[in-house]
Every structure is written in C-alpha cells, then in structure tokens.
Design a protein around this motif. Structure first.
Motif, short mmCIF file in Angstrom:
data_model
loop_
_atom_site.label_atom_id
_atom_site.label_comp_id
_atom_site.label_asym_id
_atom_site.label_seq_id
_atom_site.Cartn_x
_atom_site.Cartn_y
_atom_site.Cartn_z
N ARG A 146 18.03 35.18 39.35
CA ARG A 146 19.49 35.00 39.39
C ARG A 146 19.89 33.53 39.33
N SER A 149 19.64 31.85 35.91
CA SER A 149 20.43 32.42 34.83
C SER A 149 21.74 31.65 34.67
N SER A 174 17.94 31.07 29.98
CA SER A 174 17.10 31.19 31.16
C SER A 174 15.64 31.16 30.75
#
Length: 350
Positions: A146, A149, A174
């Motif tokens: 997460r 990203s 990413s």
C-alpha cells in the motif's frame, strides 16, 4: 535439437567474495555481470540479503539495486530478497518506491521472512522493536504494497481521523512485489494475497512440489495478478568442458559444507585452493548431496537440464545463481566463470 521449450533466464546474485578480494572488487565484478546479463537478454537480476558472511557481500539489496539500475536500461532489477523482519516496512517501501522512480517499470521487490544471518546478527538487525516482529510479517507485506503504491495508505485513528502516508510523493508506478520462501507458509501466504511467488530451490531443494502445489491450488486472484506467477531458482555453472565446470563448483560447495558443519566461515577459496585440500568424510557427504541438485556441466548439458527442469515444474523462467568459482590467475574485479555461465547458457537456450 531439444523438443522442450527454453525457459527465460534471470540471475540471483549474492555478490561472492573470494580470498584476497576486497568488497569493492566483489561489487565491481557483480555490476559488470549485471551489464553483461542485460546485453545477453536476461529477464531480471536480483540481489540477496545476507549479513556478516566473509564470502558474501550482498548485505544491502536496495543499494546494489540502485547501482545496477544506473548501469542498465531494460533488465528488471531488485531484491531476492529483502528480509522484512530486519527492516521497518515504511523504510522498505520508501527505498523501493525511490528505486521505481529511478528506473520506472523495472523494479522487483522480493520479500522474505528469514533472518539472513546468525542469531547474534539477527538480534542486532532487529533492535527496532515491534517492526521486527516476525509474527506481523503478513501485515507488514500488506503495508509495503500500500505504501509504495501511488494511492498510498491511510492510518485510521481512534477519533475517526485519518492520516495519509506515501512512500514517495506523486508516484506514478509501484515496484512489483514478490513473496519468497522455502516453506509451505510462504507459498500459502502468497496465494492468499494474490502475489507472485518464488520458491528458494537453490537454497532449500526440499518441499518444492508441495509448495508449488499449495500456491497454485490455493491462489486467490488479485487485480494486479489475476493468475499465479512463479519461477524457480537453481545453482548453475556452465563451462566449455565438464571438467572445468566441476572444478569451478568446488569453492562454493566447500563453503556451504563448512557452513552446514558449523566450521568457521571464510572467503571463497580459489579453484586451486579447493582442489588442494580434501575435506573430511561428513563434509564430503554434504558436498556430494548438494552437488547432486546443482546444474553443472557444459553449456549444452546444463541447458538441457534447465529445459527439463522448467518443463517438469511448468515454469517459463529459471533464475540462476551462477556460483562458478575463480582461478587464481583471474582478475579480482571480474567474474569470468560466472560470466561464462551466462554466456554459454543464453547461447544454448536462444
């Protein structure tokens, strides 16, 4: 001419250090090998994480990945892997998000949960408190994905407020996250997260069939990875003659035997040093068992073994740990045996 398809080739590098070689020379040899791997059309090049080992200079995969990315243009580069319990998830996310900005679309973040060293060094690496809790490994894998990203992550406080966290500002891509391991645990976790997975066959060699079966049968499709994706690692040495290949295998085989019999570790011997000093019966038994699982021979011999191996396990990529030792006459800032392995195998598998 073989009727089996040829797998794509990649490299796993531990940055080996031989007797008399400095870490600067060992790193220079590996970076030259990265450039040659790209020229030969290999798919990816990963650096492992190991600590406090005289024969291994790959202590910092992000630093080595940055150096490799700066010297290349097309090959994927990354970690094989970052040992996550040794590091803060936010730091790992920041490092690899920065690498993604440096080399967009070429960064792999391979993550493992093993220590990568002995218990004393492990304690020194894990002095950061709860971030080093191995039991929180799944949570930390999610956090990294997460944080790295473009969307980032949001921390939720008890009062209902949120706090946005981004590994880098204005990210547009990413790093690709892979889970690495040599156990059922890692295979099942990768399957449940819908992540690519690599079984450390070069290191473990046992449990491969079960791990791949669990990963493929339990895979939960994710948006980024609707299908399971995996490849396998192998120890490989190719040379113009079978005799030379076997000779170049000796330094690494003897080093691994010393490790597994709790003998003091040392830099890798030269081929001549390895040939001059026999090992005791137990060490030789270990060497024989390891050698049986390695891919050692001429380019044609090893290429055919790799085709059969890839076909058996239904993978289209094999990551080589090119572990060819050096002769005393060979330069300290180069790795002719490892380079030769890649050159011979890419020629045979073309």
């Amino acid at each position: 001419m073989s009727t089996l398809p040829s797998p794509a080739l990649s490299v796993l590098d531990l940055v080996p250090v031989r007797t008399g070689q400095t870490s600067a020379q060992a790193v220079a040899a590996s970076l030259a090998l990265v450039s040659r791997a790209e020229e030969l059309g290999l798919r990816r090049y990963w650096f492992a994480e190991h600590h406090n080992m005289p024969a291994v200079a790959s202590t910092t995969p992000p630093v080595l990945t940055a150096a490799a990315a700066a010297r290349t243009h097309t090959i994927r580069v990354g970690s094989g892997g970052v040992m996550l319990p040794n590091h803060s998830p936010l730091i790992v996310a920041e490092q690899f998000a920065a690498l993604e900005a440096l080399a967009p679309g070429r960064i792999d973040l391979g993550i493992g949960r093993a220590p990568g060293s002995d218990p004393v060094i492990t304690q020194l690496l894990r002095m950061s408190g709860t971030t080093s809790d191995v039991e929180r490994f799944p949570e930390h894998v999610r956090d990294i994905a997460r944080l790295a990203s473009p969307e980032g992550a949001a921390l939720q406080f008890s009062n209902g407020h949120t706090y946005d966290v981004h590994a880098t500002p204005a990210a547009t891509g990413s790093p690709k996250v892979w889970l690495l391991g040599s156990s059922d645990y890692s295979a099942q976790l990768a399957a449940s997260f819908g992540l690519p997975y690599v079984f450390a066959n070069h290191f473990a060699g046992e449990g491969l069939e079960r791990a791949l079966g669990l990963y493929r049968s339990q895979y939960q499709p994710s948006e980024a990875h609707p299908e399971p994706q995996t490849f396998l690692t192998v120890n490989a040495i190719a040379a113009p003659t079978h005799e030379e290949a076997e000779a170049r295998a000796l330094p690494q085989l003897r080093s691994m035997a010393r490790l597994r019999t709790n003998q003091p570790m040392q830099p890798l011997e030269s081929v001549e040093q390895a040939q001059a000093t026999p090992m005791d019966g137990l060490a030789q038994t270990i060497i024989d068992a390891m050698r049986a699982k390695w891919f050692v021979g001429t380019g044609a011999e090893v290429a055919e073994q790799l085709r059969a191996f890839a076909a058996k396990w239904e993978v289209d990529e094999v990551m080589l740990s090119p572990i060819a030792g050096s002769y005393e006459s060979e330069p300290m800032d180069a790795a002719p045996g490892r380079t030769q392995t890649l050159e011979l195998l890419t020629a045979e598998l073309a």
